[in-house]
Design an enzyme around this catalytic site. Structure first.
Site: not given
Ligand code: NI
Length: 173
Positions: A140, A136-137, A46, A94-95, A51
């Protein structure tokens, strides 16, 4: 297509409540394509617009798994319309917080309303890894990270680690 630079925590852009997407423009389509490519390259399941420094309400995801055919998804202006009482604990990463994985408790199932990249409206129920990923996304887009579900001590330790990582990366560039 081009890879986007993924912003690493801590960064003020990861703390912002993002703006609704007004309409589907060619720029948005290009950005979504780039974000999917960036997500697959990372690799991750994701990636949310903030991000990559875009403070708008959309994210991409693909929870099909490495062995399966890709199932790229784009959720624009997503909002939760229902959550299950049943909870689920899932290890999340998480990236924007590379190398860190922690258990997070969330509703096991959620229903979300959203638009796809063609502007069509959808309402869809997500479960298991898709439910975790979509929540989760969506977080963000409200300036929230999975770290916010952890204890203060853990959050501070991880944040310190990320600051160090950012310093090292800046030195290497
Ligand atoms: Ni994330």
């Amino acid at each position: 297509m081009s890879l986007k630079k993924i912003i690493i925590h801590p960064d003020p852009r990861l703390k912002k409540v993002c703006e609704q997407v007004d309409g589907i423009s060619p720029q948005l389509r290009k950005l979504v394509t780039d974000m999917l490519e960036t997500m697959y390259d990372a690799p991750g399941i994701g990636l949310a617009a903030p991000q990559v420094g875009v403070l708008e309400r959309f994210f991409v995801m693909d929870v099909a798994g490495k062995e399966a055919a890709p199932e790229p998804r784009v959720l624009i202006n997503p909002r939760i319309t229902w959550v299950s009482d049943e909870l689920n604990v899932h290890e999340e990463g998480c990236l924007s917080i590379p190398g860190i994985y922690e258990d997070v408790t969330r509703p096991a199932k959620v229903r979300m309303q959203f638009k796809d990249i063609d502007g069509n409206d959808h309402e869809e129920e997500f479960e298991e890894i898709a439910a975790t990923c979509a929540q989760h996304e969506l977080d963000h887009l409200d300036g929230k990270l999975f770290l916010d579900y952890l204890s203060g001590i853990k959050r501070r330790m991880i944040t310190a680690k990320m600051k160090k990582l950012k310093k090292e990366r800046a030195r290497d560039e």
